[in-house]
Design a protein around this motif. Structure first.
Motif, mmCIF file in Angstrom:
data_model
loop_
_atom_site.group_PDB
_atom_site.id
_atom_site.type_symbol
_atom_site.label_atom_id
_atom_site.label_comp_id
_atom_site.label_asym_id
_atom_site.label_seq_id
_atom_site.Cartn_x
_atom_site.Cartn_y
_atom_site.Cartn_z
ATOM 1 N N GLY A 258 43.111 78.764 74.653
ATOM 2 C CA GLY A 258 43.153 78.888 73.198
ATOM 3 C C GLY A 258 41.862 78.499 72.523
ATOM 4 O O GLY A 258 41.721 78.691 71.311
ATOM 5 N N TYR A 265 36.349 87.253 71.164
ATOM 6 C CA TYR A 265 37.420 87.502 70.202
ATOM 7 C C TYR A 265 37.155 88.776 69.405
ATOM 8 O O TYR A 265 38.033 89.637 69.262
ATOM 9 C CB TYR A 265 37.535 86.288 69.270
ATOM 10 C CG TYR A 265 38.501 86.463 68.129
ATOM 11 C CD1 TYR A 265 39.874 86.526 68.349
ATOM 12 C CD2 TYR A 265 38.046 86.556 66.821
ATOM 13 C CE1 TYR A 265 40.765 86.688 67.303
ATOM 14 C CE2 TYR A 265 38.919 86.707 65.756
ATOM 15 C CZ TYR A 265 40.282 86.782 66.002
ATOM 16 O OH TYR A 265 41.151 86.943 64.950
ATOM 17 N N ASP A 285 46.159 86.173 74.100
ATOM 18 C CA ASP A 285 45.058 85.216 74.262
ATOM 19 C C ASP A 285 44.015 85.353 73.154
ATOM 20 O O ASP A 285 43.498 84.350 72.639
ATOM 21 C CB ASP A 285 44.372 85.408 75.625
ATOM 22 C CG ASP A 285 45.226 84.903 76.777
ATOM 23 O OD1 ASP A 285 46.262 84.251 76.516
ATOM 24 O OD2 ASP A 285 44.863 85.165 77.938
ATOM 25 N N ALA A 288 45.268 86.655 66.939
ATOM 26 C CA ALA A 288 45.590 85.542 66.032
ATOM 27 C C ALA A 288 46.969 85.656 65.404
ATOM 28 O O ALA A 288 47.369 84.751 64.653
ATOM 29 C CB ALA A 288 44.533 85.459 64.936
ATOM 30 N N LYS A 291 49.465 82.624 64.483
ATOM 31 C CA LYS A 291 48.835 81.386 64.944
ATOM 32 C C LYS A 291 48.089 80.669 63.827
ATOM 33 O O LYS A 291 47.659 81.285 62.847
ATOM 34 C CB LYS A 291 47.848 81.694 66.085
ATOM 35 C CG LYS A 291 48.510 82.248 67.335
ATOM 36 C CD LYS A 291 47.478 82.560 68.410
ATOM 37 C CE LYS A 291 48.151 83.118 69.662
ATOM 38 N NZ LYS A 291 47.166 83.471 70.707
ATOM 39 N N VAL A 293 44.767 79.201 63.030
ATOM 40 C CA VAL A 293 43.438 79.494 63.569
ATOM 41 C C VAL A 293 42.403 78.585 62.921
ATOM 42 O O VAL A 293 42.397 78.387 61.703
ATOM 43 C CB VAL A 293 43.061 80.972 63.325
ATOM 44 C CG1 VAL A 293 41.642 81.255 63.811
ATOM 45 C CG2 VAL A 293 44.058 81.891 64.016
ATOM 46 N N ASP A 402 46.400 76.615 67.002
ATOM 47 C CA ASP A 402 46.880 77.323 68.190
ATOM 48 C C ASP A 402 45.774 78.174 68.804
ATOM 49 O O ASP A 402 45.856 78.567 69.970
ATOM 50 C CB ASP A 402 48.054 78.241 67.824
ATOM 51 C CG ASP A 402 49.153 77.496 67.091
ATOM 52 O OD1 ASP A 402 49.678 76.531 67.666
ATOM 53 O OD2 ASP A 402 49.469 77.874 65.944
ATOM 54 N N LEU A 403 44.754 78.468 67.995
ATOM 55 C CA LEU A 403 43.619 79.260 68.450
ATOM 56 C C LEU A 403 42.365 78.708 67.783
ATOM 57 O O LEU A 403 42.299 78.606 66.553
ATOM 58 C CB LEU A 403 43.803 80.742 68.084
ATOM 59 C CG LEU A 403 42.665 81.696 68.444
ATOM 60 C CD1 LEU A 403 42.478 81.770 69.959
ATOM 61 C CD2 LEU A 403 42.916 83.098 67.873
#
Length: 487
Positions: A258, A265, A285, A288, A291, A293, A402-403
């Motif tokens: 993450g 990305y 993976d 987004a 999530k 971010v 989370d990312l």
């Protein structure tokens, strides 16, 4: 006629093309600015003062003849305006979209300095070239005669493509080698579609291919072909690889799942826009959606990441930057667009590490859950005049995530090692050494342009370098031909 058309800055206010609403543009990756109508483009172009010392032109890396094509646009002579624009710029429709005009031409406009608001140069430049394509005014590449000399260009980014364009129009045989499956470099895979729609880049790629440029794609130098083989195959070589090595953070849990690199990305997102199957996106993976971010960095790449995450459906997007807004290196226009779209900026903050939780399955990788954040303050100025960020002790906190996307800038790859060319001279920063006018390296017949020489820089500078290197190569060929003829 020109006098009647121009000097409207006193009576006509500055206007940019209509911007789509934030709620509307968050739903897709389309460009956020609508096209100028013909009347509005002419009206805005007519605001130019036609000053005797055009700072817009002198502060443009390509020294584009901006006052002349503004005047031609104001007079409705759009085909001529395009011809003047194209004379100095290989890709005006791209520069009109992504150049930081606020730091270059528009930021140095004379009427801007006098308080009347700058001429909207970038939007008019984009309008001129888009109109030229729509009306068939953009000529195909058709050399008057073919030449025997060949040039190999390593890298299909803006610098390499600009060199290819100039050389091919002169009849030189050109092969462009690139590691990716599509030409364009960061124009294709690094810059999101909301700033530069991909059909704009593909249109120029197609023009070059149809004009006789050979593209050797999916070709890694040192793996699929050696640098020496390229030198032996061609009469000259241009290194235009750009800088792709991401700067990193050596912090606790920086290897947790993450915590990702910005270019990985953005590339995954742009590949999806082409309809490619992208496993690292489809498995979540590098997606987004849903999530929290956090993006670390303050440049234009960071802005590309935060705005991409918004469009992918992140539940929240925050940007950490160690200085304040006024000292942010990225475009203020991009910061404003990001704020409108719902990005939260945490100024004067820096990561101190990452929090991570072990996966439920035994032996699974740890998954990032947050960023340990240090609050900062600005202290004494450094050698560049910028105030140094200093840690405020005891003010740490955790930003849940989370990312986490690291957008910390790029460095050159170690080309002498990767290409087994220890004699390829590089600076202490790893950039290739080249003459600043001819772009010739100490290796005979080898030139280098763009970011691999300058370090991470602007597309417009790469275009200038590519054009200049091509002209130097043509001069070399002419000199060699003259020598042979004399013998």
């Amino acid at each position: 006629m020109a006098a009647n058309k121009m000097l409207r800055f006193v009576t006509v206010d500055r206007q940019t093309p209509e911007k789509r609403t934030a709620e509307d543009r968050k739903e897709d990756f389309g460009e956020i600015y609508r096209e100028f109508a013909a009347e509005r483009a002419a009206e805005q172009a007519a605001r130019c003062s036609q000053c005797g010392v055009p700072y817009c032109q002198s502060h443009c890396p390509l020294h584009n003849n901006i006052p002349d094509w503004l005047r031609l646009t104001a007079e409705g002579r759009l085909q001529e305006a395009y011809e003047v624009s194209q004379a100095t710029n290989t890709f005006p429709e791209i520069c009109g979209r992504i150049c930081p005009q606020d730091r270059l031409c528009e930021g140095n406009c004379v009427i801007e300095q006098s308080g009347h608001g700058t001429v909207t140069i970038g939007a008019v430049e984009k309008y001129i070239t888009d109109t030229a394509f729509e009306n068939g005014w953009v000529p195909s590449i058709k050399p008057h005669s073919e030449r025997a000399e060949s040039v190999g260009i390593i890298g299909a980014g803006p610098g390499g493509l600009a060199a290819a364009d100039v050389l091919r129009r002169a009849g030189v045989q050109v092969t462009v080698y690139d590691r990716y499956d599509r030409a364009g470099g960061l124009l294709t895979y690094g810059i999101p579609g909301f700033k530069l729609e991909k059909d704009v880049v593909m249109r120029r790629n197609d023009q070059l291919a149809e004009g006789g440029v050979t593209f050797a794609l999916n070709t890694e130098i040192g793996r699929d072909i050696t640098f020496e083989e390229i030198r032996e195959k061609h009469d000259a070589v241009v290194i235009a690889t750009g800088v792709y090595k991401s700067r990193d953070l050596e912090l606790a849990n920086s290897g947790a799942t993450g915590v990702v690199k910005a270019l990985d990305y953005l590339t995954a997102s742009n590949r999806k826009s082409f309809g490619d199957a992208v496993e690292v996106f489809d498995n979540g993976d590098l997606n987004a959606e849903g999530k929290r971010v956090v993006v670390i960095g303050g440049g234009d790449t960071a802005m590309d990441c935060v705005r991409t995450a918004i469009r992918q459906g992140a539940t929240s997007v925050k940007c950490l930057y160690r200085r304040d807004k006024a000292n942010m290196p990225g475009s203020q226009r991009e910061v404003q667009n990001a704020e409108e779209e719902g990005v939260g900026f945490e100024w004067l903050t820096a990561p101190a590490g990452f929090e991570a939780a072990l996966a439920e399955a035994d032996g699974g990788p740890a998954k990032v859950t947050g960023v340990k954040v240090q609050r900062m303050k600005l202290g004494e100025a450094d050698a560049t005049g910028r105030q140094r960020p200093e840690i405020i002790e005891g003010a740490d906190y955790v930003e849940e995530a989370d990312l986490v996307i690291k957008a910390l800038g790029f460095e050159p790859e170690d080309l002498p090692t990767l290409w087994d060319q220890p004699e390829l001279a590089v600076t202490r920063w790893g950039t290739v050494k080249a003459d600043f006018r001819t772009h010739q390296t100490p290796l005979d017949g080898v030139y280098a342009v763009g970011d691999i020489v300058r370090g991470a820089s602007l597309v417009v500078w790469a275009i200038r370098d590519g054009r200049e290197a091509a002209e130097a190569i043509l001069d070399r060929f002419a000199s060699e031909s003259a020598t042979i003829a004399a013998e």
